[in-house]
Design an enzyme around this catalytic site. Structure first.
Site, PDB file in Angstrom:
ATOM      1  N   GLY A 237     -19.248  -3.355 -20.720  1.00 29.94           N
ATOM      2  CA  GLY A 237     -18.094  -2.577 -21.134  1.00 29.94           C
ATOM      3  C   GLY A 237     -16.988  -2.725 -20.104  1.00 29.94           C
ATOM      4  O   GLY A 237     -17.013  -3.631 -19.262  1.00 29.94           O
TER       5      GLY A 237
ATOM      6  N   PRO B 211      -8.329   5.334   6.804  1.00 30.43           N
ATOM      7  CA  PRO B 211      -7.772   4.435   7.805  1.00 30.43           C
ATOM      8  C   PRO B 211      -6.252   4.249   7.771  1.00 30.43           C
ATOM      9  O   PRO B 211      -5.682   3.826   8.755  1.00 30.43           O
ATOM     10  CB  PRO B 211      -8.456   3.104   7.490  1.00 30.43           C
ATOM     11  CG  PRO B 211      -8.747   3.177   6.027  1.00 30.43           C
ATOM     12  CD  PRO B 211      -8.951   4.611   5.692  1.00 30.43           C
TER      13      PRO B 211
ATOM     14  N   CYS C 230       3.149   9.898   2.892  1.00 30.72           N
ATOM     15  CA  CYS C 230       3.251  10.743   1.694  1.00 30.72           C
ATOM     16  C   CYS C 230       2.578  12.097   1.892  1.00 30.72           C
ATOM     17  O   CYS C 230       2.831  13.027   1.144  1.00 30.72           O
ATOM     18  CB  CYS C 230       2.724  10.026   0.461  1.00 30.72           C
ATOM     19  SG  CYS C 230       1.185   9.187   0.715  1.00 30.72           S
ATOM     20  N   ASN C 231       1.737  12.214   2.914  1.00 32.22           N
ATOM     21  CA  ASN C 231       1.085  13.498   3.139  1.00 32.22           C
ATOM     22  C   ASN C 231       1.694  14.320   4.267  1.00 32.22           C
ATOM     23  O   ASN C 231       1.328  15.457   4.455  1.00 32.22           O
ATOM     24  CB  ASN C 231      -0.398  13.299   3.438  1.00 32.22           C
ATOM     25  CG  ASN C 231      -1.174  13.037   2.188  1.00 32.22           C
ATOM     26  OD1 ASN C 231      -0.852  13.567   1.134  1.00 32.22           O
ATOM     27  ND2 ASN C 231      -2.177  12.194   2.281  1.00 32.22           N
TER      28      ASN C 231
ATOM     29  N   GLN D 289       0.110   3.720   9.750  1.00 29.71           N
ATOM     30  CA  GLN D 289       1.344   4.495   9.598  1.00 29.71           C
ATOM     31  C   GLN D 289       1.837   5.000  10.952  1.00 29.71           C
ATOM     32  O   GLN D 289       3.024   4.983  11.248  1.00 29.71           O
ATOM     33  CB  GLN D 289       1.097   5.669   8.649  1.00 29.71           C
ATOM     34  CG  GLN D 289       0.958   5.223   7.207  1.00 29.71           C
ATOM     35  CD  GLN D 289       0.259   6.255   6.343  1.00 29.71           C
ATOM     36  OE1 GLN D 289      -0.399   7.169   6.837  1.00 29.71           O
ATOM     37  NE2 GLN D 289       0.402   6.105   5.038  1.00 29.71           N
TER      38      GLN D 289
END
Lengths: 421, 269
Positions: free
Chosen positions: A191, A117, A53-54, A122
């Protein structure tokens, strides 16, 4: 035909915005199709496509004098943008530059978050894909294997991937800085909130003992506790729960302090010096900042965690400098191999040719004369040594000079009548 | 003189180690720290050789001269460092320890090795001095780890993060190391006190002679006993343990240096 060259054409998060990158982003069948199309270009011998994706990068091996001419046309059809516009987004690198770039990418030095990593897997996927479809030859194979080896070396020899660079991981890192091991530590979450839950999940995978979930309504607490495999408590049980915990993550929407100075001070005397690590992710804050002045208590609010992350990013940048040196040392070695790689087949061919001549001539002559086994062995040895001595100087000179001066290759081929083109 | 050249080699190696650990602090490069570690390791060997040749040439009585004492002190400092830094991967402690080893071996090289009195030393005497100095080195190490603890604690409190934050494993581990090295030193000091008493009985016919060093050592012994007791019972830990350990070592230093300068007796050399 020119020299063998390894080249890369590509774009990443720094050179191209996502609306351009997405045009080139390739998945599954489209990726396979693109590799095969690229490989079918007449000037290209081997190729590989790295698509994340980059970044989208096209690595290829060519002998063309204008290595990027065909590739540019290919890219412009693939991305449906004009070749002139391509230049704004795409970098074209060849030889040293391409090799260095590839090694840096595989070592996660070119990533948005240095040292992350995912790029390694990839890169591995891209490599195995090109092997699967058969576009990875000797050069791409060697290139990828070297890149992955360097990446591993960088990871083990530098601290590039050691320190947390996200808020939730920073919380885990700090817990380890305080407690060393977490297997006998309990964590309480007050919470709910995305970042707090993420931190708890990281703590669970780091092996914390128990998870306590505290909420205003028991129902909500139970729901979250089920998710974490922990126990649910009401807000009224706060004191009791914090008493039993070592790490407390608070992330409520309450306007005032949930954990007050008095409450913690009273607890501390009962805790017998067991350190307490408090993380306040809420805005407005849940935990009285004065608490940090107490001994054996370590309080971190959201800004403090960001400071940890920033210090860690600095540390990664420093480690990256060491990593660059490791990469640099390997670039020249690879280029040298690439140049020699062109030379070696010719040397092998010449040796084989000489050996063939020797064998056939020897067979012809030996069948005509009568020699004892010992004499035959002597003759065999004699012919071999003549060939070796005769070829020694041409081969060593050729190996030395040819990688730098290409005329040697042509001359070598012509003189010895070698067929290789 | 050949013996002194071995001592000089040791000094140079320790200085080399010191220099590299300081460079490591500035450049933060692990490779530089590794050079320091190797220099310390080789230095340990030459230091051992130095003591060995000293004893071979002059007999074990040499251990009671400044030369002997300081070369023993430098080797015990470096061995304690090597042991803990290898076991706990705490190489950063070298920044604080190697300068001391260098200093001690420097004093050893440039001081006299002529024995003042001719005591019959024997096994008991050697054990006495060996265990005393090993104990001192262990206490010194605990103090240095305590300093690391205080530094990390301060960085966690002030939210300022330097090389110490990145290179120190964790507070809990440091605490364990402090406890371990104090136990280690305490054991050796106890051994040294007992052998000292036995030796004293043999030489002078009395176990205890109210020598200033004996008194101070006894006080130190009680302090360390208290530290261990408080830690094991879970009453004192963390920063308090560190402060106590620093106080203990300061006492040891006064004991070691002060007594020598001020008082004359069997323990001065």
């Amino acid at each position: 035909m020119g020299d063998i060259k390894i080249c890369v054409a590509g774009m990443n998060h720094k050179t191209a915005p996502v609306e351009i990158r997405e045009k080139f982003s390739l998945k599954e069948e489209k990726l396979e199709e693109a590799i095969l199309t690229l490989n079918s270009l007449p000037s290209i011998d081997e190729c590989m496509i790295l698509s994340t994706c980059n970044r989208v990068e096209f690595y290829f091996v060519t002998r063309s004098e204008t290595p990027f001419k065909d590739v540019k046309n290919f890219l412009s059809t693939l991305g449906k943008i004009s070749p002139e516009k391509l230049n704004d987004y795409i970098y074209f690198k060849s030889q040293e530059m391409a090799v260095r770039h590839g090694f840096r990418v595989a070592s996660s030095l070119d990533s948005m978050v240095i040292g992350e990593p995912q790029i390694i897997s990839q890169f591995k996927t891209a490599f195995s894909k090109s092997r699967e479809v058969g576009t990875a030859g000797i050069v791409i194979n060697r290139f990828c294997e070297t890149a992955l080896k360097i990446s591993k070396k960088v990871r083990t020899e530098t601290t590039i991937a050691k320190n947390a660079v996200s808020i939730s991981f920073a919380a885990v890192e700090l817990a380890k800085k305080i407690f060393c091991q977490l297997y006998d530590k309990n964590v309480a979450i007050i919470g709910a909130g995305e970042m707090a839950e993420l931190a708890v999940k990281h703590l669970i995978s780091s092996g914390v003992n128990n998870v306590f979930v505290i909420n205003r309504t028991l129902e909500r607490a139970e729901k979250l506790a089920e998710e974490f495999g922990g126990k649910a408590f009401k807000l009224e049980d706060l004191e009791k729960t914090v008493m039993a915990s070592d790490i407390v993550i608070s992330s409520t929407g309450a306007p005032g302090y949930v954990l007050t100075h008095n409450l913690i001070e009273n607890l501390l005397s009962k805790r017998e010096n067991r350190p307490l690590f408090l993380i306040d992710i809420a805005v407005p804050r849940d935990i009285d900042p004065e608490i940090d002045n107490l001994e054996n208590v370590y309080l971190f609010d959201i800004d403090n965690l960001k400071e940890v992350v920033e210090a860690n990013i600095e540390e990664r940048k420093r480690a990256a400098k060491e990593a660059e040196k490791i990469v640099e040392g390997c670039v020249n070695r690879f280029i040298h191999w690439l140049k020699e790689h062109e030379v070696t087949p010719l040397v092998v061919e010449l040796k084989r040719k000489a050996e063939d001549i020797r064998k056939t001539e020897l067979e012809k002559r030996l069948s005509k004369i009568n020699l004892s086994e010992e004499e035959k062995a002597q003759v065999e040895y004699l012919t071999q040594i003549i060939i070796n001595k005769l070829l020694h100087t041409p081969i060593t000179t050729f190996k030395q000079k040819a990688p730098e001066e290409k005329t040697y290759i042509q001359v070598f081929k012509e003189i010895f009548g070698l067929s290789k083109d | 003189m050949t013996i002194n050249s071995i001592g000089l080699t040791t000094l140079v190696l320790y200085l080399l180690a010191t220099l590299h650990y300081l460079l490591f602090l500035v450049t933060k490069k692990d490779k530089i720290a590794i050079v320091g570690l190797y220099a310390s390791r080789i230095g340990f060997l030459t230091n051992l050789l130095f003591i060995g040749t000293l004893i071979a040439k002059k007999g074990s009585v040499v251990l009671f001269t400044p030369k002997g004492v300081f070369s023993l002190l430098s080797i015990s400092t470096i061995s304690v460092f090597l042991y803990f830094s290898t076991k706990y991967k705490l190489h950063i402690s070298g920044i604080f320890l190697t300068p001391w080893a260098a200093l001690f071996s420097g004093i050893a090289v440039f001081s006299k090795g002529i024995p003042k009195d001719m005591f019959p030393v024997g096994v008991i005497g050697t054990t006495h001095i060996f265990s005393a100095l090993t104990g001192y080195a262990a206490f010194m190490f605990s103090t240095i780890v305590s300093l690391l603890y205080l530094i990390l604690d301060k960085q966690l409190k002030k939210k300022k993060f330097s090389i110490f934050y990145h290179k120190i494993p964790s507070l809990k581990l440091l605490e364990n190391i402090i406890y371990n090295s104090i136990t280690f030193g305490f054991t050796f000091i106890t051994v040294s006190m007992f052998t000292g008493a036995i030796w004293s009985a043999k030489l002078f016919g009395t176990y205890w002679s109210w020598d200033p060093k004996q008194v101070l050592t006894l006080i130190t012994w009680f302090i360390y006993a208290a530290i261990l007791h408080l830690y094991i019972s879970g009453k004192w830990n963390g920063k308090k343990l560190c402060y106590l350990s620093v106080v203990g070592t300061v006492l040891v230093m006064i004991n070691f240096v002060g007594v020598n300068l001020i008082f004359k007796g069997v323990h001065s050399f």
